[in-house]
Design a protein around this motif. Structure first.
Motif, PDB file in Angstrom:
ATOM      1  N   MET A 108       0.847  -1.183   0.000  1.00 46.28           N
ATOM      2  CA  MET A 108       0.000   0.000   0.000  1.00 46.28           C
ATOM      3  C   MET A 108       0.888   1.241   0.000  1.00 46.28           C
ATOM      4  O   MET A 108       1.920   1.288   0.660  1.00 46.28           O
ATOM      5  N   ALA A 109       0.474   2.279  -0.740  1.00 47.01           N
ATOM      6  CA  ALA A 109       1.280   3.489  -0.865  1.00 47.01           C
ATOM      7  C   ALA A 109       1.222   4.308   0.414  1.00 47.01           C
ATOM      8  O   ALA A 109       0.160   4.517   1.002  1.00 47.01           O
ATOM      9  N   VAL A 110       2.402   4.764   0.838  1.00 49.20           N
ATOM     10  CA  VAL A 110       2.525   5.592   2.033  1.00 49.20           C
ATOM     11  C   VAL A 110       3.348   6.812   1.653  1.00 49.20           C
ATOM     12  O   VAL A 110       4.383   6.676   1.001  1.00 49.20           O
ATOM     13  N   PRO A 111       2.930   8.023   2.044  1.00 49.57           N
ATOM     14  CA  PRO A 111       3.729   9.195   1.704  1.00 49.57           C
ATOM     15  C   PRO A 111       5.095   9.174   2.385  1.00 49.57           C
ATOM     16  O   PRO A 111       5.199   8.804   3.552  1.00 49.57           O
ATOM     17  N   LYS A 112       6.144   9.550   1.639  1.00 48.29           N
ATOM     18  CA  LYS A 112       7.499   9.552   2.203  1.00 48.29           C
ATOM     19  C   LYS A 112       7.701  10.695   3.175  1.00 48.29           C
ATOM     20  O   LYS A 112       8.393  10.561   4.169  1.00 48.29           O
ATOM     21  N   LYS A 113       7.122  11.866   2.846  1.00 49.08           N
ATOM     22  CA  LYS A 113       7.310  13.039   3.702  1.00 49.08           C
ATOM     23  C   LYS A 113       5.958  13.630   4.061  1.00 49.08           C
ATOM     24  O   LYS A 113       4.990  13.490   3.304  1.00 49.08           O
ATOM     25  N   ARG A 114       5.904  14.284   5.182  1.00 46.60           N
ATOM     26  CA  ARG A 114       4.684  14.925   5.635  1.00 46.60           C
ATOM     27  C   ARG A 114       4.400  16.153   4.766  1.00 46.60           C
ATOM     28  O   ARG A 114       5.315  16.912   4.447  1.00 46.60           O
TER      29      ARG A 114
END
Length: 59
Positions: free
Chosen positions: A1-7
């Protein structure tokens, strides 16, 4: 599942959300009676569309 690398910063988030704004309706003038009409709609006062009588309007 895709997770953002940076906030995502508040500034970037708000810039993205700023594009949800309302635009005024496209109001033009009827060619036959000069009444205000929404684009691509039959004129409510005379019943014409693109210069042709489409609907009989009761007066």
């Amino acid at each position: 599942m895709a997770v953002p690398k940076k906030r995502t910063s508040k500034q970037k988030r708000d810039q993205r959300r700023a594009n949800w704004k309302i635009s005024p309706p496209n109001v033009t003038r009827c060619a036959s009676c000069a009444a205000p009409v929404l684009s691509h709609r039959i004129c409510p006062s005379c019943g014409t569309y693109k210069g042709k009588q489409v609907v009989q309007v009761a007066e």
